[in-house]
Design an enzyme around this catalytic site. Structure first.
Site, PDB file in Angstrom:
ATOM      1  N   HIS A  55       0.838  -1.201   0.000  1.00  0.00           N
ATOM      2  CA  HIS A  55       0.000   0.000   0.000  1.00  0.00           C
ATOM      3  C   HIS A  55       0.876   1.255   0.000  1.00  0.00           C
ATOM      4  O   HIS A  55       0.578   2.240  -0.682  1.00  0.00           O
ATOM      5  CB  HIS A  55      -0.887   0.045   1.249  1.00  0.00           C
ATOM      6  CG  HIS A  55      -1.836  -1.103   1.389  1.00  0.00           C
ATOM      7  ND1 HIS A  55      -1.711  -2.060   2.373  1.00  0.00           N
ATOM      8  CD2 HIS A  55      -2.928  -1.457   0.670  1.00  0.00           C
ATOM      9  CE1 HIS A  55      -2.694  -2.937   2.264  1.00  0.00           C
ATOM     10  NE2 HIS A  55      -3.434  -2.613   1.235  1.00  0.00           N
ATOM     11  N   SER A  71       0.422  -9.090   1.007  1.00  0.00           N
ATOM     12  CA  SER A  71      -1.039  -9.053   1.031  1.00  0.00           C
ATOM     13  C   SER A  71      -1.500  -8.982   2.474  1.00  0.00           C
ATOM     14  O   SER A  71      -0.880  -9.577   3.368  1.00  0.00           O
ATOM     15  CB  SER A  71      -1.594 -10.327   0.386  1.00  0.00           C
ATOM     16  OG  SER A  71      -2.959 -10.497   0.731  1.00  0.00           O
TER      17      SER A  71
END
Ligand code: AMP
Length: 284
Positions: free
Chosen positions: A37, A188
């Site tokens: 992110h 993830s």
């Protein structure tokens, strides 16, 4: 860092940013932030955007209620991390503001046919309609912006790009390469649910992608190489495909040039995906 919960303030803040002559860089996430992110935030900052990072665990893109219930929620840590990497506005809308009728299914739904129905869409019916619908809403509230998406979710970027084109949305979509751990596993939010053994099994996914990326060969040869790599690990394979990088349709042995390898599998009840660029050529 400004923290915004309601749609009106979020819209006003984006509008005020543009009025100052700056570009809004939108980074949509479901939270449980990690380096994947943060790479999107870095990409937005490198371009000089004012970064709006959204955190919303969108129930409409989860087919499986248990998966939704288990999805990690780490808002306090996320807030600290967002601040540390220079997010300007952290947007955390409530479920009630995003989907006032939820769980009633009375919403307008955006369905990108074709692209949203293959691969992940086949195994998770309704998933991409949930994604496209929530992203359309994020874009509607934010207004004109640059929006950053990770290639980790390659099909998602393709669906979002198609939606932007079809609906002439005032959004410039930017994709960012997959961020991996040192052992190759794509980062993830779901990786934290794997045991040490599960993590080792999950590495077969990135090894499969690497095995297809290593050489130039016909699609069936690369597909077979990926499947052989996956067969060595005891994981439940959802798909291992070589597809056209734009249409996501499977390619046959006549195809040459740039293509995309995509894999998905289930390890310890956790669905994981990976992908990478490959080149199709003559048999070696
Ligand atoms: P998520 O919170 O999983 O919905 O992801 C939010 C955004 O971060 C999406 O655009 C993802 O593709 C991106 N992202 C998640 N993991 C990675 C990664 N390992 N590398 C690059 N981008 C990622």
């Amino acid at each position: 860092m400004e923290v915004v919960h309601d749609l009106g303030r979020w819209r006003d803040s984006a509008q005020a940013t543009r009025a100052r002559g700056r570009v809004v860089g939108l980074v949509p996430t479901m939270g449980a932030l990690h380096e994947g992110h943060l790479a999107l935030v870095h990409a937005a900052r490198e371009r000089g955007d004012v970064v709006f990072l959204t955190i919303f665990v969108n129930p409409r893109q989860f087919g499986d209620a248990a998966d939704l219930a288990r999805y990690p929620r780490t808002l306090e840590a996320d807030q600290a991390l967002a601040e540390s990497v220079g997010v300007d506005v952290l947007v955390v809308p409530s479920l009630d503001e995003m989907w006032p009728d939820y769980p009633r299914d009375t919403m307008t739904s955006v369905h990108v046919t074709g692209l949203g129905d293959v691969l992940e869409g086949e195994g998770r019916p309704g998933h991409f309609a949930g994604v496209a619908s929530v992203v359309a809403k994020l874009f509607a509230v934010t207004g004109p912006c640059r929006a950053y998406f990770g290639e980790k979710d390659y099909q998602q970027v393709a669906v979002v790009r198609q939606m932007v084109r079809d609906l002439a949305l005032p959004v410039d979509v930017v994709d960012v390469p997959v961020v991996r751990d040192a052992d190759g596993l794509a980062l993830s939010s779901r990786n934290g649910r794997l045991s040490a053994h599960g993590r080792v099994q999950a590495l077969a996914l990135s090894r499969a992608i690497a095995s297809a990326a290593r050489r130039s060969a016909p699609a069936s040869v690369l597909r077979a190489a990926m499947r052989a790599e996956l067969a060595r690990a005891e994981l439940e394979v959802a798909y291992a495909e070589i597809v056209d990088p734009l249409t996501l349709q499977p390619l046959d042995d006549g195809a040459r040039g740039a293509a995309r390898a995509l894999v998905a599998g289930v390890v310890e009840g956790v669905r994981l995906i990976d992908n990478g660029p490959v080149t199709l050529g003559q048999e070696e």
